[in-house]
Design an enzyme around this catalytic site. Sequence first.
Site, short mmCIF file in Angstrom:
data_model
loop_
_atom_site.label_atom_id
_atom_site.label_comp_id
_atom_site.label_asym_id
_atom_site.label_seq_id
_atom_site.Cartn_x
_atom_site.Cartn_y
_atom_site.Cartn_z
N GLN A 192 39.25 -1.75 -24.53
CA GLN A 192 37.80 -2.52 -24.45
C GLN A 192 36.85 -2.38 -25.32
O GLN A 192 36.28 -3.18 -26.05
CB GLN A 192 37.67 -2.46 -22.87
CG GLN A 192 36.23 -3.28 -22.65
CD GLN A 192 35.97 -3.39 -21.25
OE1 GLN A 192 36.51 -4.07 -20.78
NE2 GLN A 192 35.01 -2.34 -20.90
N ARG B 178 38.86 1.12 -9.15
CA ARG B 178 39.90 0.76 -8.41
C ARG B 178 40.20 2.10 -7.70
O ARG B 178 41.20 2.07 -6.82
CB ARG B 178 41.03 0.38 -9.43
CG ARG B 178 40.87 -1.05 -9.83
CD ARG B 178 41.97 -1.33 -10.57
NE ARG B 178 42.04 -2.98 -11.03
CZ ARG B 178 41.54 -3.49 -12.21
NH1 ARG B 178 40.95 -2.59 -13.06
NH2 ARG B 178 41.43 -4.81 -12.20
N GLY C 236 32.11 2.83 -21.28
CA GLY C 236 32.93 4.08 -21.23
C GLY C 236 34.23 4.24 -21.72
O GLY C 236 34.93 2.91 -22.25
N MET D 71 31.07 -4.57 -13.32
CA MET D 71 31.69 -5.45 -12.57
C MET D 71 31.41 -4.81 -11.06
O MET D 71 32.09 -5.09 -10.12
CB MET D 71 33.14 -5.62 -12.71
CG MET D 71 33.43 -6.30 -14.06
SD MET D 71 35.03 -7.24 -14.11
CE MET D 71 36.13 -6.03 -13.56
N GLY D 72 30.15 -3.95 -11.15
CA GLY D 72 29.86 -3.46 -9.72
C GLY D 72 30.73 -2.24 -9.38
O GLY D 72 31.27 -1.91 -10.04
N ALA D 73 30.73 -1.90 -7.98
CA ALA D 73 31.39 -1.03 -7.70
C ALA D 73 31.20 0.40 -8.34
O ALA D 73 31.99 0.92 -8.79
CB ALA D 73 33.03 -1.09 -7.51
N ASP E 228 37.92 2.87 -20.88
CA ASP E 228 38.53 1.55 -21.34
C ASP E 228 38.59 1.33 -22.76
O ASP E 228 37.65 0.82 -23.31
CB ASP E 228 37.56 0.54 -20.68
CG ASP E 228 37.72 0.53 -19.06
OD1 ASP E 228 39.05 0.48 -18.57
OD2 ASP E 228 36.70 0.56 -18.40
N GLY F 96 31.07 7.28 -13.37
CA GLY F 96 31.27 7.06 -14.82
C GLY F 96 30.19 6.08 -15.12
O GLY F 96 29.23 6.28 -16.39
N HIS F 97 29.80 4.98 -14.36
CA HIS F 97 28.69 4.05 -14.69
C HIS F 97 27.41 4.88 -14.66
O HIS F 97 26.70 4.36 -15.51
CB HIS F 97 28.60 2.98 -13.41
CG HIS F 97 29.69 2.08 -13.53
ND1 HIS F 97 30.49 1.98 -12.34
CD2 HIS F 97 30.03 1.15 -14.29
CE1 HIS F 97 31.61 1.08 -12.58
NE2 HIS F 97 31.37 0.77 -13.75
O1 PAF Z 1 34.65 -2.55 -17.80
C1 PAF Z 1 34.37 -3.75 -17.08
O2 PAF Z 1 33.85 -3.44 -16.14
C2 PAF Z 1 34.42 -4.95 -17.54
O3 PAF Z 1 35.58 -5.30 -18.10
C3 PAF Z 1 33.05 -5.71 -18.35
C4 PAF Z 1 33.00 -4.67 -19.73
C5 PAF Z 1 31.77 -5.32 -17.65
C6 PAF Z 1 33.22 -6.87 -18.63
O4 PAF Z 1 33.45 -7.69 -17.48
#
Ligand code: PAF
Length: 281
Positions: free
Chosen positions: A154, A188, A148, A28-30, A151, A34-35
């Site tokens: 998720q 966040r 990651g 979701m950007g930002a 989460d 980690g990304h």
């Molecule tokens: O982890 C996130 O940033 C979001 O939940 C994801 C997996 C991109 C789905 O919108």
Amino acid sequence: MTTLIKSSNEIKKVLAVSERPLGFIPTMGALHAGHISLIKAAREECKTVVVSNFVNPLQFGPDEDFKKYPRDPEKDYKICQEQKVDYVFAPSEDEIYPDDQSKKNIISLPLELSETLCGKSRIGHFEGVAIVIKKLFDIIKPDYAYFGEKDLQQLYIIRWLVKEYNLPIFVRACPIVRETSGLAFSSRNKHLSNEGKAVASNLYKALKAARANIKIGIFTVSKSMLESLIYLSRFPEIKVEYFEARNKVNFAKTDDNAKSGFYFFIAAKTNGVRLIDNIEV
Ligand code: PAF
């Protein structure tokens, strides 16, 4: 070269003739460290790497921070360029949800995954994640998808989704990346001051202490969590939402005498910013 694509038809076309294996990092950007670790993992094993950047409205509740969610698409694109990402897919909301009906479609998730931990307070959150990921997987058709472990709930849901829909995708789980204080990187965190971050690093300290107490062998699971909660109560800025132990294999509540094979999970608001973290025991 990193190509920015906004249309799903266009990305489908270019990916149909791109070299495989294809690695996909939904975001979701930002983007943060980690990304970047996910992108690096994809770059290592894939010929083509795609990052999506889409703040998914469906996974935010009416009182949540969809509008305030940090957005900086230009900086994100630069990071992707530096990391040699091949394609950034940044669709508009209409591209993903062409009409109101498409926002109402539902994937029924197993309750032990969707209505526990974050699912208890974030009603509909994981259903929203499942829908957008299913759509993105349908568009990108990756061989590998990278998520990651911060989460973690998720991640369990994504693994379930891939199994349920027989998707030919390997889900790769990448370890949590932390600041030197121990605070897990999160988009966040941008809402926290330096002092706020220092306070928030106590969440990881509490998780580590709970694990250490299990390893020493004198405390049960519930007593370890209680000790950590007592420690956290010293910080008035931290409002714990849950501190729970769940089994690695089936996500069920952990037996109180367990010594391993589970995770401690925490969610808390620090200075009003909701953060989550976990640790394996
Ligand atoms: O982890 C996130 O940033 C979001 O939940 C994801 C997996 C991109 C789905 O919108």
